[in-house]
Design a protein around this motif. Structure first.
Motif, PDB file in Angstrom:
ATOM      1  N   GLU A  88       0.852  -1.183   0.000  1.00  0.00           N
ATOM      2  CA  GLU A  88       0.000   0.000   0.000  1.00  0.00           C
ATOM      3  C   GLU A  88       0.887   1.231   0.000  1.00  0.00           C
ATOM      4  N   GLY A  89       0.244   2.387  -0.220  1.00  0.00           N
ATOM      5  CA  GLY A  89       0.964   3.640  -0.051  1.00  0.00           C
ATOM      6  C   GLY A  89       1.059   3.966   1.430  1.00  0.00           C
ATOM      7  N   LEU A  90       1.090   5.232   1.758  1.00  0.00           N
ATOM      8  CA  LEU A  90       1.075   5.674   3.157  1.00  0.00           C
ATOM      9  C   LEU A  90       2.302   5.218   3.938  1.00  0.00           C
ATOM     10  N   LEU A  91       3.434   5.090   3.280  1.00  0.00           N
ATOM     11  CA  LEU A  91       4.638   4.626   3.969  1.00  0.00           C
ATOM     12  C   LEU A  91       5.041   5.509   5.154  1.00  0.00           C
ATOM     13  N   PRO A  92       4.802   6.830   5.116  1.00  0.00           N
ATOM     14  CA  PRO A  92       5.137   7.631   6.301  1.00  0.00           C
ATOM     15  C   PRO A  92       4.373   7.224   7.554  1.00  0.00           C
ATOM     16  N   LEU A  93       3.228   6.546   7.402  1.00  0.00           N
ATOM     17  CA  LEU A  93       2.452   6.127   8.568  1.00  0.00           C
ATOM     18  C   LEU A  93       3.130   5.001   9.333  1.00  0.00           C
ATOM     19  N   VAL A  94       4.139   4.404   8.731  1.00  0.00           N
ATOM     20  CA  VAL A  94       4.958   3.421   9.437  1.00  0.00           C
ATOM     21  C   VAL A  94       6.361   3.974   9.681  1.00  0.00           C
ATOM     22  N   GLY A  95       6.907   4.628   8.679  1.00  0.00           N
ATOM     23  CA  GLY A  95       8.302   5.043   8.765  1.00  0.00           C
ATOM     24  C   GLY A  95       8.571   6.355   9.467  1.00  0.00           C
ATOM     25  N   ASP A  96       7.565   7.236   9.547  1.00  0.00           N
ATOM     26  CA  ASP A  96       7.800   8.580  10.079  1.00  0.00           C
ATOM     27  C   ASP A  96       6.738   8.927  11.113  1.00  0.00           C
ATOM     28  N   VAL A  97       6.795   8.264  12.243  1.00  0.00           N
ATOM     29  CA  VAL A  97       5.770   8.432  13.266  1.00  0.00           C
ATOM     30  C   VAL A  97       6.402   8.724  14.623  1.00  0.00           C
ATOM     31  N   LYS A  98       5.571   9.269  15.488  1.00  0.00           N
ATOM     32  CA  LYS A  98       5.915   9.397  16.900  1.00  0.00           C
ATOM     33  C   LYS A  98       4.947   8.520  17.677  1.00  0.00           C
ATOM     34  N   ILE A 162      -2.358  10.080 -11.457  1.00  0.00           N
ATOM     35  CA  ILE A 162      -1.325   9.418 -12.263  1.00  0.00           C
ATOM     36  C   ILE A 162       0.060   9.905 -11.864  1.00  0.00           C
ATOM     37  N   ILE A 163       0.248  11.217 -11.783  1.00  0.00           N
ATOM     38  CA  ILE A 163       1.596  11.715 -11.481  1.00  0.00           C
ATOM     39  C   ILE A 163       1.988  11.425 -10.039  1.00  0.00           C
ATOM     40  N   MET A 164       1.012  11.377  -9.125  1.00  0.00           N
ATOM     41  CA  MET A 164       1.336  11.011  -7.741  1.00  0.00           C
ATOM     42  C   MET A 164       1.811   9.563  -7.667  1.00  0.00           C
ATOM     43  N   GLY A 181       5.093  13.148   2.523  1.00  0.00           N
ATOM     44  CA  GLY A 181       3.881  12.955   1.742  1.00  0.00           C
ATOM     45  C   GLY A 181       3.784  13.901   0.567  1.00  0.00           C
ATOM     46  N   LEU A 182       2.548  14.312   0.243  1.00  0.00           N
ATOM     47  CA  LEU A 182       2.324  15.177  -0.913  1.00  0.00           C
ATOM     48  C   LEU A 182       2.870  16.581  -0.700  1.00  0.00           C
ATOM     49  N   LEU A 288      -2.516  19.200  -6.141  1.00  0.00           N
ATOM     50  CA  LEU A 288      -2.567  17.845  -5.586  1.00  0.00           C
ATOM     51  C   LEU A 288      -3.667  17.724  -4.534  1.00  0.00           C
ATOM     52  N   SER A 289      -3.812  18.747  -3.698  1.00  0.00           N
ATOM     53  CA  SER A 289      -4.854  18.721  -2.663  1.00  0.00           C
ATOM     54  C   SER A 289      -6.239  18.784  -3.288  1.00  0.00           C
ATOM     55  N   ALA A 290      -6.382  19.584  -4.347  1.00  0.00           N
ATOM     56  CA  ALA A 290      -7.673  19.674  -5.033  1.00  0.00           C
ATOM     57  C   ALA A 290      -8.033  18.357  -5.712  1.00  0.00           C
ATOM     58  N   VAL A 291      -7.038  17.655  -6.225  1.00  0.00           N
ATOM     59  CA  VAL A 291      -7.270  16.330  -6.814  1.00  0.00           C
ATOM     60  C   VAL A 291      -7.831  15.383  -5.753  1.00  0.00           C
TER      61      VAL A 291
END
Length: 361
Positions: A88-98, A162-164, A181-182, A288-291
């Motif tokens: 899955e995406g969301l790698l910061p939710l595992v790699g960059d957390v407190k 697509i570009i993300m 992230g974005l 990106l946020s509007a997408v």
């Protein structure tokens, strides 16, 4: 204003878990701008927890304080493991957390083990390249959808996704990911180009897609990035990948005002992100946020019967105020629709009002 509220809310969550959910939650974790230092005056806190019991899921909730939306949500161990395995995406939710709370050394050790596993998977050439190619193939499915007859709003939404996806593919192929992230994706992509010598055209087509004025330009430049990334990571797009891609379907108009109110509380942070981007002329993150917001609004229309809002047709990279007005109009109308349908938006003027509320568990 929200920075002070966020600090109070973090303390509140920690104390709430310790006093009422100590046996029901394995871990509570923070990620995002509050952790990586990129927060602004309208930023929320990003918090998720890993439940141990069914009762633990009761901690989940959405609400708004001083105009900022918050979403405290659960993720089970299986999904965290999927992220660590690059599925899955969301790698910061595992790699960059407190870690805000851990119920035991065993649970904390289990999570730390998944962090190491994700790092090892990224370092493994075969695993990282496989994950990168899957993301590129997902982008190709979106491109095939984009080539169908579509209005400008749909083409821009698909081009953005697509570009993300392709940027993620390029990063993972190089044993890395976007830690912020974005928010910093394009800047980090440029750094990756310099450090890893990825084709500069990947960055150029990404930017051209963001700056595209017409549907034809969006299609051409997102396809240019698709081809460049595909050639770089060794993916052929000759196979018809669209056969497994489910259509979104027609509007169901299931008017559940409570669920729609919760969705609004959740995505209000994206509304705020766009407003800040328009104020600061950050057109890349605004796009990106509007997408992302357009996708959520489309889902709300399809699932809850709200109006079909169009914000991306008003996007112009060199004149963000047009989209800013469209986003504000969409938000105002959505709120009126929710309230008019009997929904209750959990909004509090101050943290203290939130703390006193009956809803605050």
């Amino acid at each position: 204003m929200s920075i002070a509220v966020n600090e109070k809310l973090v303390t509140w969550i920690e104390e709430k878990v310790k006093s009422e959910y100590a046996d029901d939650i394995s871990l509570a974790l923070l990620y995002g701008s509050f952790v990586n230092g990129t927060a602004n005056s309208r930023s929320d806190i990003d918090c998720y927890f890993i439940p141990r019991t069914e009762r633990g899921y009761r901690l989940a909730g959405t609400f708004m304080i001083a105009g900022v939306g918050y979403d405290i949500f659960p993720m089970d161990w299986e999904r965290v493991r999927n992220i660590a395995n690059l599925e899955e995406g969301l790698l910061p939710l595992v790699g960059d957390v407190k870690v805000l709370y851990s119920s035991s050394e065993e649970d904390l050790g289990r999570f730390r083990g998944l962090q190491v596993q994700m790092k090892d998977n990224l370092a493994d050439k075969q695993k990282s390249q496989t994950a990168a190619r899957k993301r590129a193939e997902s982008a190709y499915k979106l491109y095939q959808d984009m080539c169908k007859p579509n209005p400008l709003v749909e083409i821009r939404k698909l081009a953005g996704h697509i570009i993300m996806q392709l940027a993620d593919a390029a990063a993972i192929y190089n044993n890395d990911y976007f830690h912020c992230g974005l928010k910093m994706q394009f800047q980090d992509l440029l750094k990756l180009q310099k450090e890893k010598d990825i084709p500069i055209r990947i960055c150029e087509e990404y930017l051209h897609t963001v700056q595209a004025k017409t549907a034809e330009e969006s299609i051409r430049h997102s396809y240019g990035m698709l081809c460049t990334v595909g050639e770089y990571i060794g993916v052929s797009f000759s196979e018809d990948l669209s056969k497994d891609h489910a259509e979104s379907g027609e509007t169901t108009e299931v008017k559940d005002s409570a669920l729609l109110a919760g969705l609004y509380e959740e995505i209000s942070s994206t509304f705020n992100k766009i407003y800040v981007c328009c104020e600061t002329n950050n057109y890349i993150l605004a796009y990106l946020s509007a997408v992302c917001l357009q996708r959520e609004l489309d889902d709300a229309h399809r699932e809850y019967g709200s109006e079909k809002y169009d914000i991306l047709s008003f996007y112009e990279w060199d004149d963000l105020q047009k989209m800013n007005l469209a986003v504000k109009a969409a938000e105002d109308h959505l709120v009126r629709f929710i309230v008019g349908s009997g929904g209750v938006i959990k909004r509090y003027s101050t943290f203290e009002e939130f703390q006193r509320s009956a809803w605050a568990w």
